[in-house]
Enzyme design. Structure first.
Site, short mmCIF file in Angstrom:
data_model
loop_
_atom_site.label_atom_id
_atom_site.label_comp_id
_atom_site.label_asym_id
_atom_site.label_seq_id
_atom_site.Cartn_x
_atom_site.Cartn_y
_atom_site.Cartn_z
NE ARG A 135 -3.86 0.58 1.95
CZ ARG A 135 -5.05 0.57 2.55
NH1 ARG A 135 -5.22 1.21 3.69
NH2 ARG A 135 -6.07 -0.06 1.99
CG HIS B 260 -8.45 0.31 -2.71
ND1 HIS B 260 -7.69 -0.81 -2.45
CD2 HIS B 260 -9.08 0.61 -1.54
CE1 HIS B 260 -7.85 -1.16 -1.19
NE2 HIS B 260 -8.70 -0.33 -0.61
CD GLN C 237 -12.92 -1.56 -0.69
OE1 GLN C 237 -12.08 -1.49 0.19
NE2 GLN C 237 -14.13 -2.07 -0.48
CG ASP D 242 -13.69 6.42 -0.37
OD1 ASP D 242 -13.61 6.29 0.87
OD2 ASP D 242 -12.68 6.34 -1.12
CB CYS E 286 -14.06 1.32 0.42
SG CYS E 286 -13.62 3.06 0.61
NE ARG F 159 -10.72 -5.20 0.49
CZ ARG F 159 -9.83 -4.28 0.86
NH1 ARG F 159 -10.22 -3.22 1.56
NH2 ARG F 159 -8.56 -4.36 0.52
#
Ligand code: CP
Ligand code: NVA
Length: 308
Positions: free
Chosen positions: A103, A130, A133, A225, A265, A293
């Site tokens: 990340r 992402h 996700q 988000d 998310c 996830r």
């Protein structure tokens, strides 16, 4: 070698294969209480430049539940590109492990790791996208709605990393995609151009607007988000003045289909981009989405390691 850097790099069939395998493993675990140890002896190194709850824990549990091992490297430990060059970190880490998840801030660092690593690199979020996700999100939509083609996903808020991976996945898989962003916070043009190319093959309809009401009309899924992503903290105050018309609240949700699901998310800034009433209300699938996830990471790891 199969890196997982962007869903744009995968064919619709490969994405579907990951979704289907993740579903098989979720069912297997629900029925038998465990998964077969298909990753016995395999190790995942997880390198973070930014904080995480879901990505870190879901990847670790995915590895453990499949019989493998995972370890966490914190931002202050490795100091990617500061204590040591990105290329050298990738060269060294990939001598120890079978797969690396990173990340980062700069997306270029993910690409650089992929160039120098001997093992697959999984993008655990960059400033640009992402993809893990998005795989979990389409897994969740498939689970809740039973299909992906022909459904309409409406994203309301910032044209950010999460929105980028969603539009690319939607247009790969034939899901209609609408997005409402404030002027100045649109998706990058290159992303929209790429999505339009994918949509020509899949038949997805794309609609881009600054009007959240227009975006959610007829939507099966509403997604939002945070208004300021990790790394944009200095802009938070300014963004808090711009984004309030884009809040996902009860009124806006009432303008979508009556059986629409609401997704985020997480982490959420409740009272900003989403109200408590929506996050905890009957349309919300936020915590199933977070759980998924873990199931989706299993599919992603299995795909990069060529187990599927
Ligand atoms: N959604 C998500 O990636 O959460 P974390 O930042 O907690 O990993
Ligand atoms: N857009 C958010 C997503 C967090 C999972 C961020 O980058 O901070």
């Amino acid at each position: 070698m199969r890196h997982f850097v962007s869903v744009a790099d995968l064919t619709p069939e490969e994405i579907q294969k990951i979704l289907d395998f993740s579903m098989t493993l979720k069912k297997e675990r629900a029925e038998k209480g465990e998964n077969k140890p298909i990753l016995k002896g395999k190790a995942l190194g997880m390198l973070f430049q930014k904080p995480s709850l879901r990505t870190r824990v879901s990847f670790e549990m995915a590895m453990v539940q499949l019989g493998g091992y995972a370890f966490y490297l914190s931002p202050s430990e490795v100091k990617l590109g500061q204590r040591e060059s990105v290329a050298d970190v990738a060269r060294v880490l990939s001598r120890y492990v079978d797969v690396i998840m990173a990340r980062v801030f700069a997306h270029e660092h993910i690409l650089e790791m992929a160039r120098y690593s001997r093992v697959p690199i999984i993008n655990g979020l960059s400033d640009f996208n992402h993809p893990c996700q998005a795989i979990a999100d389409f897994f969740t939509i498939m689970e809740k709605k039973g299909a992906l083609k022909g459904l309409k996903l409406a994203f309301v808020g910032d044209g950010n990393n999460v929105a980028t991976s969603l539009i690319l996945t939607a247009t790969k898989l034939g899901t209609d995609f609408s997005i409402a962003t404030p002027p100045g916070y649109e998706l990058p043009k290159s992303v929209v151009d790429q999505a339009r190319e994918f949509a020509e093959h899949s038949g997805s309809d794309i609609s881009i607007t600054d009007d959240p009401h227009e975006a959610v009309r007829g939507a099966d899924v509403i997604y939002t988000d945070v208004w300021a992503s990790m790394g944009q903290e200095a802009e938070s105050e300014k963004r808090r003045r711009v984004f309030p018309p884009y809040q996902v609240n009860e009124k806006l949700v009432g303008e979508a289909k009556s059986d629409a699901i609401v997704m985020h998310c997480l982490p959420a800034h409740r009272g900003q981009e989403i109200t408590d009433g929506v996050a905890d209300g009957p349309h919300s699938v936020l915590f199933d989405q977070a759980e998924n996830r873990m199931h989706a990471q299993k599919g992603i790891i299995a795909w990069v390691l060529e187990k599927i």
